[in-house]
Design a protein around this motif. Structure first.
Motif, mmCIF file in Angstrom:
data_model
loop_
_atom_site.group_PDB
_atom_site.id
_atom_site.type_symbol
_atom_site.label_atom_id
_atom_site.label_comp_id
_atom_site.label_asym_id
_atom_site.label_seq_id
_atom_site.Cartn_x
_atom_site.Cartn_y
_atom_site.Cartn_z
ATOM 1 N N LEU A 7 0.856 -1.187 0.000
ATOM 2 C CA LEU A 7 0.000 0.000 0.000
ATOM 3 C C LEU A 7 0.890 1.235 0.000
ATOM 4 C CD1 LEU A 7 -2.953 1.053 0.202
ATOM 5 C CD2 LEU A 7 -2.586 1.161 2.685
ATOM 6 N N ALA A 8 0.780 2.040 -1.039
ATOM 7 C CA ALA A 8 1.593 3.252 -1.159
ATOM 8 C C ALA A 8 1.189 4.261 -0.092
ATOM 9 C CB ALA A 8 1.419 3.844 -2.552
ATOM 10 N N PRO A 9 2.140 5.063 0.390
ATOM 11 C CA PRO A 9 1.827 6.039 1.440
ATOM 12 C C PRO A 9 0.693 6.987 1.058
ATOM 13 C CG PRO A 9 4.184 5.885 1.124
ATOM 14 C CD PRO A 9 3.556 5.062 0.043
ATOM 15 N N VAL A 15 -3.158 6.318 10.404
ATOM 16 C CA VAL A 15 -2.549 5.292 11.267
ATOM 17 C C VAL A 15 -1.445 4.557 10.516
ATOM 18 C CG1 VAL A 15 -2.991 3.117 12.479
ATOM 19 C CG2 VAL A 15 -4.591 5.008 12.707
ATOM 20 N N VAL A 16 -1.713 4.174 9.282
ATOM 21 C CA VAL A 16 -0.722 3.464 8.478
ATOM 22 C C VAL A 16 0.460 4.381 8.170
ATOM 23 C CG1 VAL A 16 -0.298 2.353 6.247
ATOM 24 C CG2 VAL A 16 -2.371 1.815 7.542
ATOM 25 N N PRO A 33 6.410 -6.696 4.098
ATOM 26 C CA PRO A 33 5.253 -7.375 4.691
ATOM 27 C C PRO A 33 4.333 -6.404 5.429
ATOM 28 C CG PRO A 33 7.237 -8.635 5.106
ATOM 29 C CD PRO A 33 7.673 -7.320 4.517
ATOM 30 N N PHE A 34 4.925 -5.419 6.066
ATOM 31 C CA PHE A 34 4.201 -4.384 6.791
ATOM 32 C C PHE A 34 3.338 -3.576 5.814
ATOM 33 C CE2 PHE A 34 4.703 -0.472 9.654
ATOM 34 C CZ PHE A 34 4.042 -1.005 10.735
ATOM 35 N N ALA A 35 3.935 -3.230 4.661
ATOM 36 C CA ALA A 35 3.238 -2.420 3.666
ATOM 37 C C ALA A 35 2.153 -3.214 2.935
ATOM 38 C CB ALA A 35 4.241 -1.844 2.665
ATOM 39 N N VAL A 36 2.332 -4.507 2.811
ATOM 40 C CA VAL A 36 1.281 -5.352 2.216
ATOM 41 C C VAL A 36 0.136 -5.506 3.218
ATOM 42 C CG1 VAL A 36 0.734 -7.696 1.434
ATOM 43 C CG2 VAL A 36 2.811 -6.561 0.614
ATOM 44 N N TRP A 187 6.857 0.016 -2.862
ATOM 45 C CA TRP A 187 5.795 0.443 -3.773
ATOM 46 C C TRP A 187 6.428 1.269 -4.882
ATOM 47 C CZ3 TRP A 187 5.452 1.347 1.501
ATOM 48 C CH2 TRP A 187 6.104 2.500 1.926
ATOM 49 N N LEU A 188 5.771 1.315 -5.982
ATOM 50 C CA LEU A 188 6.262 2.100 -7.113
ATOM 51 C C LEU A 188 5.839 3.543 -6.910
ATOM 52 C CD1 LEU A 188 5.382 -0.340 -10.015
ATOM 53 C CD2 LEU A 188 7.597 0.015 -8.930
ATOM 54 N N THR A 189 6.807 4.428 -6.996
ATOM 55 C CA THR A 189 6.511 5.851 -6.811
ATOM 56 C C THR A 189 7.567 6.672 -7.510
ATOM 57 O OG1 THR A 189 6.155 7.600 -5.183
ATOM 58 C CG2 THR A 189 7.720 5.913 -4.575
#
Length: 197
Positions: A7-9, A15-16, A33-36, A187-189
């Motif tokens: 999940l992109a910022p 919270v995320v 894993p945290f970002a997924v 993530w792609l950014t």
């Protein structure tokens, strides 16, 4: 590429985003894993709180033995992310991570002590399907670390089985933590890493 994208910022709630900032401050990058997991905010918060509480609860078994048992579990399951992260933790603790190249030959390698071999054997027995833990294994570990120490080891090994199997199933692979090099952003950014969160 993981089977579920990170999940992109810019798509995350407050919270995320806070969790991402804390992870980046502590580790230099947001663990994939945290970002997924961030796609499911309640699981994200649950997992983060659980990991922090688990770190605080561990106090009986020497940390290097726990880290070695967790590393072996990840290696056995085949989770390259967990192996990478586990090697980083050992490197940060000042341990010799070159010896991890011999983890497959731990029984005969002179790089491992008998105490280390014993916790690796427990990790192997717990990770096998079906499990092969024996009364003798547990009794020997109880003699050295007490009931609470064996509970710490078995809890950490079983928790690593969960983490490693989840990451492996989701296609999450190593992120470059163990090398100390710049980790890939999960993530792609187009934003520079310093501005992404």
């Amino acid at each position: 590429m993981p089977r579920i994208p990170a999940l992109a910022p810019q798509d995350a709630g407050p919270v995320v985003k806070l969790g991402y900032r804390m992870a980046r401050k502590q580790l230099g990058e947001v663990p994939e894993p945290f970002a997924v997991m961030a796609h499911h905010r309640k699981l994200f918060v649950l997992a983060a709180r659980h990991e922090l509480a688990l770190q605080k609860a561990m106090h009986v078994v020497p940390q290097h033995l726990v880290e070695l048992a967790v590393y072996r579990t990840a290696w056995t399951v085949g989770c390259s992310w967990c192996v990478d992260f586990g090697a980083m933790l050992q490197r940060m603790d000042g341990l010799d991570i070159d010896r991890l190249k011999e983890i497959g030959e731990f029984e005969t390698s002179d790089k491992f002590t008998e105490d280390e071999r014993e916790v690796i054997r427990l990790a192997d027995a717990m990770t096998a399907t079906p499990m092969t833990v024996t009364d003798e294994q547990v009794a020997s570990l109880v003699e050295k670390y007490g009931h609470d120490g064996v509970l710490e080891l078995t809890y950490q090994i079983s928790h690593e089985n969960q983490r490693a199997r989840m990451n492996h199933a989701l296609g999450i692979t190593d992120q470059g933590f163990s090398s100390g090099d710049q980790c890939r952003v999960p993530w792609l950014t187009d934003e520079p890493a310093s501005q992404a969160v």
